[in-house]
Design a protein around this motif. Structure first.
Motif, PDB file in Angstrom:
ATOM      1  N   LYS A 152       0.834  -1.201   0.000  1.00 39.76           N
ATOM      2  CA  LYS A 152       0.000   0.000   0.000  1.00 39.76           C
ATOM      3  C   LYS A 152       0.874   1.259   0.000  1.00 39.76           C
ATOM      4  CE  LYS A 152      -3.746   2.302   2.424  1.00 39.76           C
ATOM      5  NZ  LYS A 152      -4.555   2.375   3.609  1.00 39.76           N
ATOM      6  N   GLN A 153       1.954   1.234   0.789  1.00 35.49           N
ATOM      7  CA  GLN A 153       2.859   2.380   0.837  1.00 35.49           C
ATOM      8  C   GLN A 153       3.499   2.606  -0.531  1.00 35.49           C
ATOM      9  OE1 GLN A 153       5.633   1.565   3.973  1.00 35.49           O
ATOM     10  NE2 GLN A 153       4.215   2.155   5.595  1.00 35.49           N
ATOM     11  N   GLU A 154       3.928   1.521  -1.183  1.00 38.88           N
ATOM     12  CA  GLU A 154       4.540   1.651  -2.515  1.00 38.88           C
ATOM     13  C   GLU A 154       3.532   2.230  -3.504  1.00 38.88           C
ATOM     14  OE1 GLU A 154       5.992  -2.186  -3.612  1.00 38.88           O
ATOM     15  OE2 GLU A 154       7.701  -2.083  -2.253  1.00 38.88           O
ATOM     16  N   LYS A 155       2.298   1.785  -3.412  1.00 41.81           N
ATOM     17  CA  LYS A 155       1.255   2.275  -4.310  1.00 41.81           C
ATOM     18  C   LYS A 155       1.003   3.760  -4.061  1.00 41.81           C
ATOM     19  CE  LYS A 155      -3.441   1.156  -5.767  1.00 41.81           C
ATOM     20  NZ  LYS A 155      -4.632   0.347  -5.475  1.00 41.81           N
ATOM     21  N   ASP A 156       0.966   4.168  -2.800  1.00 47.73           N
ATOM     22  CA  ASP A 156       0.759   5.577  -2.458  1.00 47.73           C
ATOM     23  C   ASP A 156       1.909   6.436  -2.980  1.00 47.73           C
ATOM     24  OD1 ASP A 156      -1.589   4.885  -1.205  1.00 47.73           O
ATOM     25  OD2 ASP A 156      -0.759   4.958   0.832  1.00 47.73           O
ATOM     26  N   VAL A 157       3.124   5.967  -2.844  1.00 48.67           N
ATOM     27  CA  VAL A 157       4.293   6.712  -3.318  1.00 48.67           C
ATOM     28  C   VAL A 157       4.244   6.847  -4.840  1.00 48.67           C
ATOM     29  CG1 VAL A 157       6.807   6.595  -3.585  1.00 48.67           C
ATOM     30  CG2 VAL A 157       5.769   6.153  -1.356  1.00 48.67           C
ATOM     31  N   ALA A 158       3.865   5.762  -5.527  1.00 52.58           N
ATOM     32  CA  ALA A 158       3.781   5.799  -6.992  1.00 52.58           C
ATOM     33  C   ALA A 158       2.712   6.793  -7.435  1.00 52.58           C
ATOM     34  CB  ALA A 158       3.473   4.412  -7.532  1.00 52.58           C
ATOM     35  N   GLU A 159       1.581   6.808  -6.752  1.00 54.14           N
ATOM     36  CA  GLU A 159       0.515   7.755  -7.100  1.00 54.14           C
ATOM     37  C   GLU A 159       0.951   9.193  -6.828  1.00 54.14           C
ATOM     38  OE1 GLU A 159      -2.902   6.549  -4.879  1.00 54.14           O
ATOM     39  OE2 GLU A 159      -3.365   4.873  -6.207  1.00 54.14           O
ATOM     40  N   GLU A 160       1.683   9.392  -5.747  1.00 47.70           N
ATOM     41  CA  GLU A 160       2.172  10.729  -5.392  1.00 47.70           C
ATOM     42  C   GLU A 160       3.149  11.231  -6.448  1.00 47.70           C
ATOM     43  OE1 GLU A 160       4.753  12.312  -1.740  1.00 47.70           O
ATOM     44  OE2 GLU A 160       2.943  11.248  -1.124  1.00 47.70           O
ATOM     45  N   GLN A 161       4.055  10.362  -6.901  1.00 47.71           N
ATOM     46  CA  GLN A 161       5.021  10.751  -7.918  1.00 47.71           C
ATOM     47  C   GLN A 161       4.322  11.031  -9.236  1.00 47.71           C
ATOM     48  OE1 GLN A 161       7.850   7.538  -8.000  1.00 47.71           O
ATOM     49  NE2 GLN A 161       8.991   8.309  -6.234  1.00 47.71           N
ATOM     50  N   GLU A 162       3.304  10.253  -9.548  1.00 41.87           N
ATOM     51  CA  GLU A 162       2.566  10.452 -10.785  1.00 41.87           C
ATOM     52  C   GLU A 162       1.809  11.782 -10.765  1.00 41.87           C
ATOM     53  OE1 GLU A 162      -0.952   8.057 -12.953  1.00 41.87           O
ATOM     54  OE2 GLU A 162       0.783   6.859 -12.337  1.00 41.87           O
ATOM     55  N   SER A 163       1.255  12.137  -9.608  1.00 37.12           N
ATOM     56  CA  SER A 163       0.528  13.415  -9.512  1.00 37.12           C
ATOM     57  C   SER A 163       1.483  14.603  -9.601  1.00 37.12           C
ATOM     58  CB  SER A 163      -0.277  13.470  -8.216  1.00 37.12           C
ATOM     59  OG  SER A 163       0.583  13.512  -7.108  1.00 37.12           O
ATOM     60  N   LYS A 164       2.721  14.449  -9.153  1.00 33.80           N
ATOM     61  CA  LYS A 164       3.710  15.524  -9.265  1.00 33.80           C
ATOM     62  C   LYS A 164       4.121  15.747 -10.723  1.00 33.80           C
ATOM     63  CE  LYS A 164       5.811  15.140  -4.682  1.00 33.80           C
ATOM     64  NZ  LYS A 164       7.022  14.792  -3.938  1.00 33.80           N
TER      65      LYS A 164
END
Length: 54
Positions: free
Chosen positions: A40-52
């Protein structure tokens, strides 16, 4: 008398086996929870990077 001792011994072996199985289930569930939280943490980080990037 010896029959009673054998019965007690077999009961103790069964209880020891049940305790070991419960401990393994507990350890497995903790490990599974840890893996799920990491995923879940990896998924959240990936989504955060994608939104940036957007």
């Amino acid at each position: 008398m010896s029959r009673l001792l054998l019965q007690c011994r077999s009961t103790l072996l069964i209880l020891r086996h049940q305790a070991a199985v419960q401990n393994e289930k507990g350890l497995f569930s903790k490990l599974l929870e840890k893996c799920q939280s990491l995923r879940k943490q990896e998924k959240d980080v990936a989504e955060e990077q994608e939104s940036k990037r957007s």
